[in-house]
Design a protein around this motif. Sequence first.
Motif, PDB file in Angstrom:
ATOM      1  N   GLY A 162       0.822  -1.203   0.000  1.00  0.00           N
ATOM      2  CA  GLY A 162       0.000   0.000   0.000  1.00  0.00           C
ATOM      3  C   GLY A 162       0.854   1.249   0.000  1.00  0.00           C
ATOM      4  O   GLY A 162       2.076   1.186  -0.061  1.00  0.00           O
ATOM      5  N   VAL A 163       0.162   2.398   0.095  1.00  0.00           N
ATOM      6  CA  VAL A 163       0.870   3.677   0.028  1.00  0.00           C
ATOM      7  C   VAL A 163       1.749   3.916   1.250  1.00  0.00           C
ATOM      8  O   VAL A 163       2.589   4.796   1.231  1.00  0.00           O
ATOM      9  N   ALA A 164       1.533   3.162   2.311  1.00  0.00           N
ATOM     10  CA  ALA A 164       2.430   3.253   3.458  1.00  0.00           C
ATOM     11  C   ALA A 164       2.932   1.847   3.752  1.00  0.00           C
ATOM     12  O   ALA A 164       2.278   0.858   3.398  1.00  0.00           O
ATOM     13  N   GLU A 165       4.083   1.761   4.425  1.00  0.00           N
ATOM     14  CA  GLU A 165       4.719   0.440   4.548  1.00  0.00           C
ATOM     15  C   GLU A 165       3.933  -0.536   5.415  1.00  0.00           C
ATOM     16  O   GLU A 165       4.146  -1.733   5.328  1.00  0.00           O
ATOM     17  N   THR A 166       3.020  -0.014   6.255  1.00  0.00           N
ATOM     18  CA  THR A 166       2.259  -0.928   7.107  1.00  0.00           C
ATOM     19  C   THR A 166       0.991  -1.423   6.435  1.00  0.00           C
ATOM     20  O   THR A 166       0.179  -2.090   7.058  1.00  0.00           O
ATOM     21  N   ILE A 167       0.783  -1.050   5.181  1.00  0.00           N
ATOM     22  CA  ILE A 167      -0.426  -1.470   4.469  1.00  0.00           C
ATOM     23  C   ILE A 167      -0.016  -2.437   3.371  1.00  0.00           C
ATOM     24  O   ILE A 167       0.820  -2.084   2.532  1.00  0.00           O
ATOM     25  N   ASP A 168      -0.543  -3.628   3.389  1.00  0.00           N
ATOM     26  CA  ASP A 168      -0.265  -4.517   2.264  1.00  0.00           C
ATOM     27  C   ASP A 168      -1.296  -5.632   2.169  1.00  0.00           C
ATOM     28  O   ASP A 168      -2.153  -5.776   3.042  1.00  0.00           O
ATOM     29  N   TYR A 169      -1.197  -6.349   1.088  1.00  0.00           N
ATOM     30  CA  TYR A 169      -2.105  -7.465   0.826  1.00  0.00           C
ATOM     31  C   TYR A 169      -1.293  -8.605   0.243  1.00  0.00           C
ATOM     32  O   TYR A 169      -0.434  -8.384  -0.610  1.00  0.00           O
ATOM     33  N   ASN A 170      -1.529  -9.805   0.734  1.00  0.00           N
ATOM     34  CA  ASN A 170      -0.861 -10.989   0.206  1.00  0.00           C
ATOM     35  C   ASN A 170      -1.911 -12.051  -0.062  1.00  0.00           C
ATOM     36  O   ASN A 170      -2.877 -12.155   0.686  1.00  0.00           O
ATOM     37  N   ARG A 171      -1.687 -12.814  -1.093  1.00  0.00           N
ATOM     38  CA  ARG A 171      -2.640 -13.895  -1.353  1.00  0.00           C
ATOM     39  C   ARG A 171      -1.898 -15.123  -1.847  1.00  0.00           C
ATOM     40  O   ARG A 171      -0.975 -15.018  -2.652  1.00  0.00           O
TER      41      ARG A 171
END
Lengths: 544, 1099
Positions: B421-430
Amino acid sequence: MKRITYLLATVLLCTGACSDNALEITPTDRLSDAIVWESPTTAGFVLNDIYDQLNAGPIIGTWLHLPSQISNDPLDNFTDNAVSGPVAGIPSRQLFDNNSYNPSNPIFDQTWSKMYANIRKCNLFIEKVGQAAFDEEEKKMLLAQAIFLRAHFYKTLIDLYGGVPLIVEVLDNTAQGDAIFRPRNTYEECVAFLVEQADLAAAGLPESWSGADVGRATWGAAMTLKGAAQLYAGQWAEAAETNRTIIESGVYRLFPDFSGIFLPENENNEEIIFDVQYAPVIRNIRTHQFWGVLWAEKGSGWSAMSPSQNLVDQFEFKDGKTEAEGSAMFDPEKPYDNRDERFYATILYDGVPWQGRTYYTRLGIPNNYNEFTPTVSGNGNPTGYGLRKLLDPALMPLNNNLNGSNAVIYRYAEVLLNYAEAQNEAQGPDQSVYEAVNALRDRGGLPHLPQGLSQMEMRQRIRRERRVELAFEGKYFYDLLRWRTAEQVFSQPVKGMRITGSGDNLNYEKVNVRTITFDASKNYLMPIPQYAIDQNPKLEQNNY
Amino acid sequence: MKTTFIFVLVAVLQVNAHTHAQPLTLNEQNIPLRELIEKMRQQTGYDFFYDAKLIRAVSPVTIQVQDAPLPEVLTEIFDGYPLTFSIADNAVVIKKVTLKAGNAIKRMQQSVSGMVRDADGQPLAGATVRHKGGDRTVITDASGRFQFPALPQDAVLSVSYTGYLSQDIAVSGREMVDVILQQQVISMEDVVVVGYGTQRKADVTGAIASVGGAELARAPVANVSSSLAGRIPGVLARSNSGAPGGDQATIQIRGINTTGSADPLVLVDGVPMDYNLLNVDDIETVTVLKDAAAVAPYGLAGANGVILVTTKRGKAGNFSFAYNGYYGFQTPTAIPTYLNAYEYATTLNLANANVGNPEPFDAEALELYRNGADPDRFPDTDWVGELIGKHTPMTKHSLTFSGGSDRIRFFGSGGYLAQDGVAETIDYNRYNVTANVDADVTETTKFLIDVNLVAGASNAPAGVAPASLFSTGKETPSIFPIRYSNGLPAHAVLPSIHESGYDRERNNVTNLRAEIEQRIPFAKGLTLRGVYAYRKVFDTNKTWNLPLTFYGLDGNNDFVPLQSGPNLPTLNQGVDERYAQTIQLYATYKKNVGRHNIDGLVVYENRKGTEGELSASRINYTVPLDEIGQGSSDRADFDNDGSSARWAQEGWVYRLNYAFNDRYLLGVSGRYDGHYYFAPGKRYAFFPAFSAGWRISEENFLKDRVGWLSELKLRASHGKSGNLAGSAFQYLTAYGIKSGYVFGGTNPTQVQGVFERAQANPNITWETALKTDVGLDALFFRNKLSATFDVFFERRSGMLIPPATTVPAEYGIDISEVNAGEMEGRGLELSVDYKHNTSSGLAFQVGGNFSYASNKLIQTFETQATYDNPNRRRTGRPWNTRFGLQDDGLYQEADFDSEGNLLEGLPVPTYGRVYPGDIKYRDLNGDGRIDINDETAIGKPQFPEIIYGINMMVAWKGFDLHALFQGAGNASLYLAGDLAYPFFNGATMAHYQLDYWTPDNTGAAFPRLTPSPVTNNEQTSSFWIRSGSYLRLKTLELGYSIPQSLLTRVAIKQARLSLSGQNLLTFSSFKHIDPEMSQNRARYYFQQKVYTLGLSLNF
């Protein structure tokens, strides 16, 4: 292979034939009519839900911009008592000041439908419990509470709109047809209804509740509602009588410490007659976030109710006079010294210690988000004052989401003021009027009212007392409407305090911060929202 | 098996087995052996017995013999092949040579080269030529040529090329092998996916379109739905967000034709499933069913169209193992630019001066903002730059393998997707794992078993929602510091991103599917099939919310720590479980009798499921252990919640297609469907549809007479389908329960509350759609050009609409919706596709699709006030039409007298006093006042009425370029909040808003500058409408296949590098924000532009 074929065919036929019940599902989140009205306990749950409608609080997204005592744009913002800090979407700054409210752009948009939704809940409860085979005592107690609450919801409507349709049964479009469309009753009919209903409720309600029932409607609540309705309607003698009954009952006393009345630890104290119950965590409200001052930085309150200079000027000095009346104790260099104790409990002013720091609104202090900024758009303080009353210092100025202070609807001080006003209008300023007002002045550390006031002078003193005592409790807005003084009051600008200089050399300058446009030909009643007019051809609009 | 086969052949051929062998005279070029045998049979009168498989392996024969004896001819033909023959009793038996130990035929190795061309003789570059049973694969060069240095003489080559039918060819000792591949994609012999089965494309009478998984896989997006945009005529895919894992599109098929849910039904391999979670590399095709004939089998779920996703399965013989992956970066497509601190302060001064207020910033402050000398007290913060990360990584990797024997085939894959995401603590994994097996357990029985697992994980900080980084970034004025020069955070948002704890969502999906298919030997053409599908969704979420510290500067210029977030850590945790089961029992029947062709099926389907959720939380943690059991022991700090529900649906489906003489096609289909939403007696309904087709090109007057026309088919369909709307149990009067009021004063306890739910409507049922479609399919120039055209009309009735306006506002309760709405939809679709390969090795393909769909409300509830005013009437207008005032530009100074009062005769607005530069509205009802009665329909719909896509492919010398342009028209954006007004609610100002009205800029795009919006200008009006039309380069991919010569040593058959991108270019009229913005104030996670570098390898 054949076996599989036959098996498949059998399954096909079987599932096809056995599927009559396949779609029969009982919902897991609802109760049937029979269960709800079976016992006083479950019926009581319906009553609980009605209490829950008293004021849902300004939960973001639902009641956010709805003016009420508990809101981010409370009723005192619709008077010269206060100014809202934020601007966009705030009705008191946009619709009210410009006088641009009308049926399609009402200020009290949802009040009409919400109150009638509440009234339906009461009607349903009264009808169903009325038919139920409960213990008579229990039934009476349940019904009286619902009758009181229904009257309370009607009073909210009547105070804003004048006469409204009085609906006391459950509307049913299939059974009643066009009879569900009701015209407005007259204001007089509505007041008579409130009085009759309050009597009915008072007869069934206890003087007080204990334990887990604290917070339910009482005899005093019904009587206060009745007295207020009579007062608002100008039925002076009747109002005086009703309020005298409450005073003489001895059920209520003034809470000794004015600033402690509204604190969570003093909830339901001896002065409280009826209040909306809140509890932190379980049911927090966000008033502190809205009302709290901006501190030395962004990130705490919204300053959504900043007291005005106009209100500050109403607080007497310890000699019983205001600045305008030439109080000898007024020092232009220290204008906040020697005031009514209630001033310090109500208002945060420049230089006051607050939460371990000093609160400044004067100009020239770096990084001061509370700096007086009359044209504030998001940050800054629009009047030079912050709200102190109603807020729990333990929660201020930060982490203010978990506030659980109850919101007071009626307290004994109002009964005294209601009595004083009614009695003064009905009989003139007799001793009982003095006694009622002086009780409040004692608590404020002020001298008693001078003897020998004329009825007119007493009226002015009672009105000032009322404004100061009940500031920010949502009463002053209705007072301006019923006294018909809004047109004069709003013809004067709302002022703030601009403080310049530093150290002991401070200059105090009262400046205009707000202009309110008021049209006496129509604005004493609110427009009924257009959706209500559109949906009911029998509703007549007020003069809009 | 073989005996049976020969027996059948004998039966057929023995009629002719009565003459004696004669010498042969043959003169044939490249004749298939089978045909040659027929010629020999005719000349000799001998019968020939052989296994068709053996004969097929022999490549076409060129032979020239004069009066030669049969054995001699046969010996010559079979030379080089492991075949032998025997002649006895006027019969020739051809057999395989039985290899015996020590007597093996020594196979000669030889160099083999050749050329791969299409039916037009154009060479195909990049075609795969594989030595079957060997381990070598080569790729044809730009001129379609290939070469194997050494191959056995009896080698068989398998030639394949995307879009063409694969072909096996025997080398048969030749050194030059030329191959001609037939185009595959638009062949009428192909089978297409339809409801509950497949159909020969030639026989299809419904409106169906599809796209291959390979095309979708070109788009570097997390969700499959987001790659559908522009690919299929009639399908609108609008991606509403760029959040990691959250780019799934709103899909509408043939526009919005209902006031209820317009979502299409989506089925993966016949079972409802969230296809967005699939690994795109597992997808074979996505098929969209559009008209009544196609959707009728789905009954009450079909009216909004149906999307059928078919996943890949193993194929016999073709063992393959491949890697596919990319790594890339994402950047928001568009962000407005905002005033810097100095610009902001000077403009806000101006705004205040305009309304007669004192200026908030003095000269000294302005100078400090300008020169930046005191950054702690007079900062100039780039909020967008600080909060909205650009070039954030995204990557995907997947491995697939497939193959099998004649009896058992398998497919398996594993996929991994990671999106930051736009910040390092935001993400998605699948993570995706798929495996499926098809087994022919007996001659007539097939057994299939599929396993599909998905594990998704979203991470975000607890203290701030990812989307709010966009709103904070774009709204906070630059005069506020985000951090001080000593590094301390000056605003809660920074610690909220990095130190506020976490908000984790885990999404686990298990899909199991088993299918058994039984052909019935004694009833030829009849097949029974049973499917059992099970789906479990297990979602968990956990939020650990920590107190935060940031700093303020106090009056003494000291840094004061400030708290935000909760007082003490809090933990919320929840699980959400959903189980669904589908049973389908099929009976299908296919039969050819002469010129009559019948294809039909009956299905019983039953779906049911349960769902439940449970959540718990504790507050006031004193230990830093983020487990529910480790929190405060005070019961007042505990909380929990839970609920559960069940659902069920069942239906009987039928479909029957009849074709006469391959020309005249008739179809009936439908469903008798039942759903638990409704009252007993109202639960079942019947949804039938009829269709017909005429393959005009098969008629004698066209067939083989018009060379350029390969296929022309006219189709028409009409039928009924349903749409489930509303919610369960609206037929029941009942009471709801909730957590209610608090009694008890200083010892508060919360009590339960019971409330009356909306007044029931016992007659509630689904909405129905009557759909009509007429279409034309055509192929030209030997299938090189294809075109499809459809016009459609739909009448939706029984739409659930709230009858609130039929009772007074004093009624006090919502009354349940009733099935009273009616809507009409109409539109057209066109798609054209052209493919061409030139002799220079250049291949290109270009296609386009265009759709128009509009709707109109025929019947709805509205108040007398709006119905009686033709400007305000909702009935007869498109659904979701925006109503507002009609602007007449801005007030100019000439509209006011010298006192500043509006000139007599001009209509008076009722929204407070107006000044020059405020928005002027038209007095449509002519009463001299501007109020709600002057409102009218403004702008175009929010969802575009026109959508189109253009896709292109060019391949040359190992390079390939794929581009997809996608656009929309007849749509409007509405600007609100800070997108419209500067300084809105404390927000900053965007550069484009500097075009505001002044006496010198009378033709400005924005009203006069004020420090906060003016009520008059905030009215909903046409002034704030902007065109929502756009054209964007949705997907672009440039690929390069590494030459074979470089790969042989590393045991890689094929390697391709690619550069691809999503949303690379956008053309729109309001270019400051993405034209697909999902909200009037644009407070959402902006759409992203993605660039990736990809690699695919075949081993």
